[in-house]
Design a protein around this motif. Structure first.
Motif, short mmCIF file in Angstrom:
data_model
loop_
_atom_site.label_atom_id
_atom_site.label_comp_id
_atom_site.label_asym_id
_atom_site.label_seq_id
_atom_site.Cartn_x
_atom_site.Cartn_y
_atom_site.Cartn_z
N GLU A 268 16.43 11.43 30.98
CA GLU A 268 16.91 10.15 31.54
C GLU A 268 15.83 9.08 31.61
OE1 GLU A 268 17.51 10.00 35.92
OE2 GLU A 268 17.19 12.18 35.80
N TYR A 269 14.54 9.47 31.52
CA TYR A 269 13.45 8.51 31.61
C TYR A 269 12.79 8.23 30.27
CZ TYR A 269 13.88 9.46 36.59
OH TYR A 269 14.37 9.59 37.86
N LEU A 270 13.28 8.79 29.18
CA LEU A 270 12.67 8.57 27.87
C LEU A 270 13.04 7.19 27.34
CD1 LEU A 270 13.27 12.00 26.08
CD2 LEU A 270 11.31 11.28 27.45
N ASN A 271 12.09 6.55 26.63
CA ASN A 271 12.41 5.29 25.98
C ASN A 271 13.01 5.55 24.60
OD1 ASN A 271 10.28 5.72 24.10
ND2 ASN A 271 8.81 4.81 25.51
N LYS A 272 13.37 4.49 23.91
CA LYS A 272 14.10 4.63 22.64
C LYS A 272 13.26 5.37 21.59
CE LYS A 272 16.72 1.97 19.24
NZ LYS A 272 17.18 0.61 18.84
N ASP A 273 11.96 5.03 21.49
CA ASP A 273 11.11 5.69 20.50
C ASP A 273 11.00 7.18 20.76
OD1 ASP A 273 10.69 3.32 19.21
OD2 ASP A 273 8.83 2.85 20.28
N GLN A 274 10.88 7.56 22.04
CA GLN A 274 10.76 8.98 22.37
C GLN A 274 12.05 9.73 22.06
OE1 GLN A 274 9.56 8.26 26.47
NE2 GLN A 274 7.55 9.12 26.07
N VAL A 275 13.20 9.08 22.31
CA VAL A 275 14.48 9.73 22.01
C VAL A 275 14.64 9.96 20.51
CG1 VAL A 275 16.98 9.36 22.01
CG2 VAL A 275 15.65 8.86 24.07
N ILE A 276 14.33 8.92 19.73
CA ILE A 276 14.46 9.04 18.27
C ILE A 276 13.50 10.11 17.73
CG2 ILE A 276 14.09 7.81 16.09
CD1 ILE A 276 15.04 5.28 17.51
N TYR A 277 12.27 10.14 18.25
CA TYR A 277 11.29 11.14 17.80
C TYR A 277 11.77 12.55 18.11
CZ TYR A 277 6.87 13.65 17.33
OH TYR A 277 5.91 14.54 16.96
N ALA A 278 12.32 12.75 19.32
CA ALA A 278 12.79 14.07 19.72
C ALA A 278 13.95 14.54 18.84
CB ALA A 278 13.22 14.06 21.19
N LEU A 279 14.88 13.63 18.54
CA LEU A 279 16.04 14.02 17.72
C LEU A 279 15.65 14.28 16.27
CD1 LEU A 279 18.77 11.60 19.14
CD2 LEU A 279 18.47 14.03 19.60
N LYS A 280 14.66 13.53 15.76
CA LYS A 280 14.20 13.77 14.39
C LYS A 280 13.49 15.11 14.25
CE LYS A 280 13.73 9.09 12.53
NZ LYS A 280 12.78 8.07 12.02
N ASN A 281 12.86 15.56 15.33
CA ASN A 281 12.07 16.80 15.28
C ASN A 281 12.77 17.96 15.97
OD1 ASN A 281 9.15 16.04 14.18
ND2 ASN A 281 9.88 14.34 15.42
N LYS A 282 14.10 17.97 15.92
CA LYS A 282 14.84 19.09 16.50
C LYS A 282 14.60 20.36 15.69
CE LYS A 282 19.02 17.73 13.98
NZ LYS A 282 20.39 17.22 14.11
N THR A 283 14.73 21.50 16.33
CA THR A 283 14.43 22.80 15.73
C THR A 283 15.69 23.63 15.62
OG1 THR A 283 12.24 22.72 16.74
CG2 THR A 283 12.96 24.84 15.89
N SER A 284 15.85 24.31 14.50
CA SER A 284 17.00 25.19 14.32
C SER A 284 16.88 26.38 15.26
CB SER A 284 17.05 25.67 12.87
OG SER A 284 18.02 26.68 12.72
N VAL A 285 18.03 26.80 15.83
CA VAL A 285 18.05 27.94 16.74
C VAL A 285 17.61 29.21 16.02
CG1 VAL A 285 19.56 29.41 18.12
CG2 VAL A 285 19.76 26.94 18.26
#
Length: 468
Positions: A268-285
């Protein structure tokens, strides 16, 4: 004198009549007249009407046009000197562009004014509406400037609050558990699972509308059912609560990808750049679970053999044999990978040992001043930064730390992008941003030295960042 009886030679009265009339016109015809002799304003006006009469069609006859108000009152400004007369003539026109130019061209046929020879030349045709448009633009700039000066931070905060209130209605309640979710969750093929309502709100702010919140550590049945039908990414906080939710999702759900907020932070406290970075670097289960599968399966197998005192059935024997075959295959594969890793490690150690011996010999020959070179190098950057502190400037250096160019901080980005020299170091009185870091990586810059650094999510290993 009234408007109706205004005469051409009455300058003051004429001015006001003329001023009233040109406000309704489209164009002003400017022309220059030269007469060989002494002539007055009525002579010029009489020549204009007399010598153009019958020259054009009735629709462009000056007298008719003035009666209908399509041609305004003619202004004449004359000067007499050395027996010659010069003057300027201005004719207001509300005709269209083509008719106005034809009328202007007809004026140049005048060759006599009163008893004197004369010549008339049209100098320009001015578009009155263009002048008005320029006036409008200048006034609009002035009004906008005044409005921006009165635009206080309090007003900005109020606007942000209104925007947030607009986004709240976009949250919907999904499923029998009435979970907070984005408006696209019911129809989207891929969804994001987050922890709470605030996480959904934050992602909505950045245009991500396919989210659903579990609202606690226990995963509701609605979410568990969704994981079996959709492509699911778990976007969880970087704390213990996120760990617990992930464990339960792996047990009762069928998720495909996992991504986390930085350790100790919440979605809830992440900015837009942090959100985009996290979603781009998601890991397969699969990558997460494959590393633990072998040990986990082996532990379950031995535990089952210890606790089961009954004689195994044929079905159980077949399952155990099948599991044993799978275990042997995994074990063989793991042993092969371990053996290969050990061989690579031994080769690397031998190479490293030889290199270390050579380096040790060189280091023993170096003087203490040379061993302190990295510290001095960094001090050099800090010293350069102190020299420009408070100036709002930046300096580009080459690989010999020679000054390539000094620029203002606001022009630093464009200068780095367009400069053709090999830049190794950038020292500036400002803040290092992600945009500047990305450009520096592209330009192969090695050192960025500034007062401080903003939230830079992606830091390349090739760039050393030094701040006060």
């Amino acid at each position: 004198m009234t408007h109706k009886n205004a005469k051409y030679h009455d300058d003051e009265e004429y001015y006001y009549v003329f001023k009233d009339e040109i406000t309704t016109t489209k164009y002003l015809i400017h022309s220059q007249i030269n007469a060989k002799g002494f002539v007055e304003k009525p002579d010029v006006v009489g020549a204009i009407f007399g010598q153009t009469e019958g020259l054009l069609s009735d629709s462009l006859d000056l007298r008719e046009l003035q009666k209908t108000g399509r041609i305004g009152r003619i202004k004449v400004d004359m000067t007499n000197k050395s027996g010659k007369t010069k003057g300027e003539i201005i004719i207001p026109s509300s005709l269209d562009r083509i008719e106005t130019t034809i009328l202007a061209a007809s004026l140049e046929t005048i060759n006599r004014v009163g008893p004197c020879e004369a010549s008339l030349r049209v100098t320009s045709i001015e578009d009155v509406r263009a002048v008005k448009r320029r006036t409008i633009v200048e006034r609009a700039k002035e009004l906008y400037k005044n409005m921006m000066e009165e635009f206080t931070p309090e007003s900005s905060r109020m606007i942000d609050e209104v925007k947030e209130s607009i986004k709240v209605p976009e949250i919907i309640e999904y499923g029998e558990d009435k979970l907070p979710a984005g408006p696209n969750t019911p129809t989207s093929d891929a969804i994001l699972i987050v922890e709470g309502r605030s996480d959904v709100l934050n992602l909505l702010k950045y245009g991500i509308k396919n989210t659903i919140a579990v609202e606690g550590v226990n995963v509701p049945k609605t979410v568990a059912d969704l994981t079996k039908e959709r492509t699911v990414t778990a976007f969880l906080d970087g704390d213990r609560g996120g760990d617990l939710i992930l464990k339960e999702l792996l047990q009762i759900g069928d998720i495909d990808y996992v991504t986390r907020a930085p350790r100790g932070q919440e979605v809830e406290y992440l900015n837009k750049d942090q959100v985009i970075y996290a979603l781009k670097n998601k890991t397969s289960v699969e990558k997460i679970t494959n590393h633990a599968n072998f040990n986990h399966n082996q532990h379950n197998y031995h535990h089952k053999r210890k606790t089961n005192d009954k004689t195994p059935t044929k079905q159980e024997i077949k399952e155990e044999e099948k599991f044993s075959d799978l275990t042997r295959q995994l074990k063989d594969q793991l042993e092969l990978e371990i053996k290969q890793a050990e061989q690579d490690k031994q080769t690397q150690q031998q190479t490293t040992t030889a290199t270390q011996k050579n380096e040790k010999t060189k280091e023993e020959k170096q003087e203490p001043e040379q061993q302190e070179k990295p510290v001095k190098k960094q001090n050099k950057y800090i010293t350069a930064l102190d020299e420009i502190k408070g100036t709002g400037k930046g300096i580009l250096y080459d690989d010999q730390f020679n000054n390539i160019k000094e620029v203002k901080v606001e022009n630093l980005f464009n200068e780095i992008r367009t400069n053709q020299n090999k830049i190794q170091t950038v020292v500036f009185d400002g803040i290092i941003s992600q945009r500047l870091v990305d450009l520096s990586k592209e330009k192969n810059i090695e050192y960025l030295v500034a007062v401080k650094m903003s939230e830079v999510v992606k830091k390349p290993e090739t760039i050393k960042i030094i701040t006060k």
